[in-house]
Motif scaffolding. Sequence first.
Motif, PDB file in Angstrom:
ATOM      1  N   ALA A  23       0.829  -1.201   0.000  1.00  0.00           N
ATOM      2  CA  ALA A  23       0.000   0.000   0.000  1.00  0.00           C
ATOM      3  C   ALA A  23       0.863   1.250   0.000  1.00  0.00           C
ATOM      4  O   ALA A  23       1.825   1.343   0.764  1.00  0.00           O
ATOM      5  CB  ALA A  23      -0.924  -0.005   1.206  1.00  0.00           C
ATOM      6  N   ALA A  24       0.506   2.186  -0.840  1.00  0.00           N
ATOM      7  CA  ALA A  24       1.229   3.453  -0.914  1.00  0.00           C
ATOM      8  C   ALA A  24       0.585   4.475   0.012  1.00  0.00           C
ATOM      9  O   ALA A  24      -0.638   4.568   0.089  1.00  0.00           O
ATOM     10  CB  ALA A  24       1.225   3.985  -2.341  1.00  0.00           C
ATOM     11  N   SER A  25       1.424   5.213   0.679  1.00  0.00           N
ATOM     12  CA  SER A  25       0.950   6.256   1.580  1.00  0.00           C
ATOM     13  C   SER A  25       1.662   7.558   1.264  1.00  0.00           C
ATOM     14  O   SER A  25       2.881   7.608   1.217  1.00  0.00           O
ATOM     15  CB  SER A  25       1.228   5.855   3.031  1.00  0.00           C
ATOM     16  N   GLY A  26       0.885   8.601   0.993  1.00  0.00           N
ATOM     17  CA  GLY A  26       1.472   9.909   0.771  1.00  0.00           C
ATOM     18  C   GLY A  26       1.864  10.207  -0.653  1.00  0.00           C
ATOM     19  O   GLY A  26       2.358  11.314  -0.934  1.00  0.00           O
ATOM     20  N   PHE A  27       1.659   9.284  -1.561  1.00  0.00           N
ATOM     21  CA  PHE A  27       1.951   9.559  -2.973  1.00  0.00           C
ATOM     22  C   PHE A  27       0.998   8.755  -3.853  1.00  0.00           C
ATOM     23  O   PHE A  27       0.325   7.840  -3.397  1.00  0.00           O
ATOM     24  CB  PHE A  27       3.416   9.257  -3.316  1.00  0.00           C
ATOM     25  N   THR A  28       0.976   9.092  -5.127  1.00  0.00           N
ATOM     26  CA  THR A  28       0.033   8.488  -6.054  1.00  0.00           C
ATOM     27  C   THR A  28       0.648   7.253  -6.689  1.00  0.00           C
ATOM     28  O   THR A  28       1.581   7.349  -7.490  1.00  0.00           O
ATOM     29  CB  THR A  28      -0.366   9.506  -7.141  1.00  0.00           C
ATOM     30  N   LEU A  29       0.092   6.107  -6.345  1.00  0.00           N
ATOM     31  CA  LEU A  29       0.684   4.846  -6.783  1.00  0.00           C
ATOM     32  C   LEU A  29       0.629   4.655  -8.288  1.00  0.00           C
ATOM     33  O   LEU A  29       1.524   4.059  -8.882  1.00  0.00           O
ATOM     34  CB  LEU A  29      -0.035   3.687  -6.084  1.00  0.00           C
ATOM     35  N   HIS A  30      -0.421   5.165  -8.954  1.00  0.00           N
ATOM     36  CA  HIS A  30      -0.603   4.806 -10.357  1.00  0.00           C
ATOM     37  C   HIS A  30       0.428   5.430 -11.285  1.00  0.00           C
ATOM     38  O   HIS A  30       0.491   5.073 -12.451  1.00  0.00           O
ATOM     39  CB  HIS A  30      -2.037   5.102 -10.827  1.00  0.00           C
ATOM     40  N   TYR A  31       1.287   6.309 -10.750  1.00  0.00           N
ATOM     41  CA  TYR A  31       2.376   6.842 -11.568  1.00  0.00           C
ATOM     42  C   TYR A  31       3.597   5.931 -11.586  1.00  0.00           C
ATOM     43  O   TYR A  31       4.571   6.222 -12.296  1.00  0.00           O
ATOM     44  CB  TYR A  31       2.797   8.207 -11.031  1.00  0.00           C
ATOM     45  N   SER A  71      -1.098  -7.920  -9.230  1.00  0.00           N
ATOM     46  CA  SER A  71      -2.185  -7.077  -9.718  1.00  0.00           C
ATOM     47  C   SER A  71      -2.144  -5.755  -8.977  1.00  0.00           C
ATOM     48  O   SER A  71      -1.478  -5.631  -7.946  1.00  0.00           O
ATOM     49  CB  SER A  71      -3.548  -7.765  -9.516  1.00  0.00           C
ATOM     50  N   ARG A  72      -2.864  -4.777  -9.520  1.00  0.00           N
ATOM     51  CA  ARG A  72      -2.883  -3.482  -8.866  1.00  0.00           C
ATOM     52  C   ARG A  72      -4.294  -2.923  -8.853  1.00  0.00           C
ATOM     53  O   ARG A  72      -5.077  -3.163  -9.779  1.00  0.00           O
ATOM     54  CB  ARG A  72      -1.914  -2.515  -9.540  1.00  0.00           C
ATOM     55  N   ASP A  73      -4.582  -2.202  -7.799  1.00  0.00           N
ATOM     56  CA  ASP A  73      -5.837  -1.480  -7.650  1.00  0.00           C
ATOM     57  C   ASP A  73      -5.469  -0.032  -7.372  1.00  0.00           C
ATOM     58  O   ASP A  73      -5.205   0.348  -6.228  1.00  0.00           O
ATOM     59  CB  ASP A  73      -6.672  -2.084  -6.517  1.00  0.00           C
ATOM     60  N   ASN A  74      -5.422   0.753  -8.429  1.00  0.00           N
ATOM     61  CA  ASN A  74      -4.972   2.136  -8.260  1.00  0.00           C
ATOM     62  C   ASN A  74      -5.916   2.951  -7.377  1.00  0.00           C
ATOM     63  O   ASN A  74      -5.487   3.862  -6.676  1.00  0.00           O
ATOM     64  CB  ASN A  74      -4.822   2.803  -9.622  1.00  0.00           C
ATOM     65  N   ALA A  75      -7.188   2.613  -7.404  1.00  0.00           N
ATOM     66  CA  ALA A  75      -8.147   3.333  -6.568  1.00  0.00           C
ATOM     67  C   ALA A  75      -7.825   3.149  -5.086  1.00  0.00           C
ATOM     68  O   ALA A  75      -8.088   4.038  -4.263  1.00  0.00           O
ATOM     69  CB  ALA A  75      -9.557   2.860  -6.865  1.00  0.00           C
ATOM     70  N   LYS A  76      -7.257   1.999  -4.761  1.00  0.00           N
ATOM     71  CA  LYS A  76      -6.874   1.726  -3.370  1.00  0.00           C
ATOM     72  C   LYS A  76      -5.390   1.955  -3.138  1.00  0.00           C
ATOM     73  O   LYS A  76      -4.890   1.678  -2.045  1.00  0.00           O
ATOM     74  CB  LYS A  76      -7.245   0.284  -3.004  1.00  0.00           C
TER      75      LYS A  76
END
Length: 124
Positions: A23-31, A71-76
Amino acid sequence: QLQLVESGGGLVQPGGSLRLSCAASGFTLHYYAIGWFRQAPGKEREGVLCISTSGSITIYDDSVRGRFTISRDNAKSTVYLQMNSLKPEDTAVYYCAAETYCSGSTVTSEYDYWGQGTQVTVAS
């Protein structure tokens, strides 16, 4: 605080399954492309799988082909590592890391973020 946090590790019997989360915290994972790595005791860190920003998957370790999926869930802001048919040799600390593309490098400084790791132990 900008960080990646892994979870989901634990003790599982051979043949069992685990799902790790990153899980990413403080930044936008989908980049970011997200890679999963592992390090067994006394061994070098090695790449397992990577998922690009578009969802393309790169397998770094052929021993996990057909058993592990990413897999990835960018919304989460979360990337998952589904591990099936686990073997004792899969025992390691598993890390996730963020970079601009799936390079396969294990050099820590080449990544923007690394997680703290989660222990996976496969034993009967």
